[in-house]
Design an enzyme around this catalytic site. Structure first.
Site, short mmCIF file in Angstrom:
data_model
loop_
_atom_site.label_atom_id
_atom_site.label_comp_id
_atom_site.label_asym_id
_atom_site.label_seq_id
_atom_site.Cartn_x
_atom_site.Cartn_y
_atom_site.Cartn_z
N LYS A 181 56.66 33.44 12.04
CA LYS A 181 56.25 33.25 13.44
C LYS A 181 57.42 33.36 14.40
O LYS A 181 58.42 32.65 14.25
CB LYS A 181 55.58 31.88 13.59
CG LYS A 181 55.12 31.53 14.98
CD LYS A 181 53.90 32.34 15.42
CE LYS A 181 53.59 32.16 16.90
NZ LYS A 181 52.59 31.14 17.16
N HIS A 189 54.28 34.81 19.30
CA HIS A 189 53.87 34.16 20.55
C HIS A 189 54.39 35.09 21.64
O HIS A 189 55.59 35.12 21.91
CB HIS A 189 54.48 32.77 20.68
CG HIS A 189 54.03 32.08 21.93
ND1 HIS A 189 53.18 31.00 21.94
CD2 HIS A 189 54.30 32.35 23.23
CE1 HIS A 189 52.93 30.64 23.19
NE2 HIS A 189 53.61 31.43 24.00
#
Ligand code: DOR
Ligand code: ZN
Length: 352
Positions: free
Chosen positions: A99, A136
């Protein structure tokens, strides 16, 4: 239509937290979903396969007996993530993605990436072993308007990264804009996107008023990336329902992100909406509004495993058309949380 039966879905973007709070929220997800991609933004973050394996064991130990659920673990990318760590993660068989939190972009992102160029060795290894990058997608520069941060990320970060690491597979997490939806639908097949139920159901007016139009700040609707204008919501619905084409690139990721009630109802409230207790029901509401309930199963149950290279689930679940009201509060460790849409009536209820 009074009942809706689908292959048991998975949640491809979830925050479970840790400890007693995790034990309280986990059953909501495990009741609905067979598997979930578990976000690594704990304090401290899950930066190694060893930490991911230990976190996975804590999740499994907290699972109530009788519920089956498979946590799919992720690593938190930092400026210092090594190629060896990526290879260990892939070899573990437990880690399914890495991530990218741009430093400072959101909750527990302080240890995130300051410049993606610093992660070149890790990204090289990820494309070599085929471990997807989960992004993100927001820039963090103070001068960029909060509502424009996702659009700016596409040009400033995503396009250069995809040019430099062309074999890297990417999940553009919780997309919120027409630009992101159109980019994913128009790009090559190595990118996909998750979409939350709340970004399909609500536009940014919901941050500042109630369903019946009374004005007021609504902290439980605040998440990052923040809710956008109605035209963006329509684009996301179109993407999820196949109107943009390439519907197989869009799949369910709740981004359910529990916070203590007091930390949301505060002068500087945390970002994150808790939707795990009503996730499939909220998605059914959104797809019904779009006249596309027949598209829900592919979005919720097929497109995610297909992109991640995992088998589709065998079991089926049923939703009934039955009004029910979400509780005002739920237990969350030694405190409580307020679910998104608390007190509102939902028209679908998961019954199995
Ligand atoms: O709203 C959000 N909450 N966005 C994120 O990216 C993180 C999440 C959280 O962990 O609370
Ligand atoms: Zn998230």
């Amino acid at each position: 239509m009074q009942t809706l039966t689908l292959t048991r879905p998975d949640d491809w973007h979830l925050h479970l937290r840790d400890g007693a709070a995790m034990a309280d929220v986990l059953p909501y997800t495990a009741r609905q979903f067979a598997r979930a991609i578990v976000m690594p933004n704990l304090k401290p973050p899950v930066t190694t396969s060893a930490l991911a394996a230990a976190y996975r064991e804590r999740i499994l130990a907290a699972l109530p007996s009788g519920l089956r659920f498979e946590p799919l673990m992720t690593l938190y990318l930092t400026d210092n993530t090594s190629a060896d760590e990526i290879r260990r993660a892939k070899a573990s068989g437990l880690v399914h993605g890495v991530k990218l939190y741009p430093a400072g972009a959101t909750t527990n992102s302080d240890a995130g990436v300051t410049q993606l160029a610093r992660c070149a060795r890790a990204l090289d290894a990820m494309q070599e072993v085929d471990l997807p990058l989960l992004v993100h997608g927001e820039v963090t520069h103070a001068h960029v308007d909060v509502f424009d941060r996702e659009r700016a990320f596409i040009d400033e970060v995503l396009l250069p990264a995809r040019r430099d690491f062309p074999a890297l597979r990417v999940v553009f997490e919780h997309i919120t804009t027409q630009e992101a939806a159109e980019y994913v639908a128009g790009a090559d097949g190595r990118i996909a996107a998750t979409i939350t139920a709340h970004h399909l159901l609500y536009n940014r007016n919901r941050l500042f008023m109630t369903a019946d139009g009374r004005t007021g700040m609504r902290p439980h609707w605040y998440c990052l990336p923040v809710l956008k204008r109605e035209r963006h919501r329509q684009a996301l619905l179109g993407a999820a329902c196949g109107k943009l084409g390439r519907a197989e690139r869009f799949f369910l990721g709740t981004d359910s992100a529990p916070h203590p009630k007091g930390e949301k109802e505060s002068a500087c409230g945390c970002a994150g909406c808790f939707t795990a207790a009503s996730a499939v029901e909220l998605y059914a509401m959104a797809f019904e509004e779009a006249g596309a309930l027949d598209r829900l199963e592919a979005f919720a149950s097929f497109n995610g495993p297909d992109f991640y290279g995992l088998p589709r689930n065998g079991e089926r679940v049923t939703l009934e058309r039955r009004d029910w009201t979400l509780p005002a509060e739920l237990k969350f460790g030694d405190t409580v949380l307020v679910p998104l849409s608390a007190g509102e009536v939902l028209p679908w209820k998961l019954v199995t």
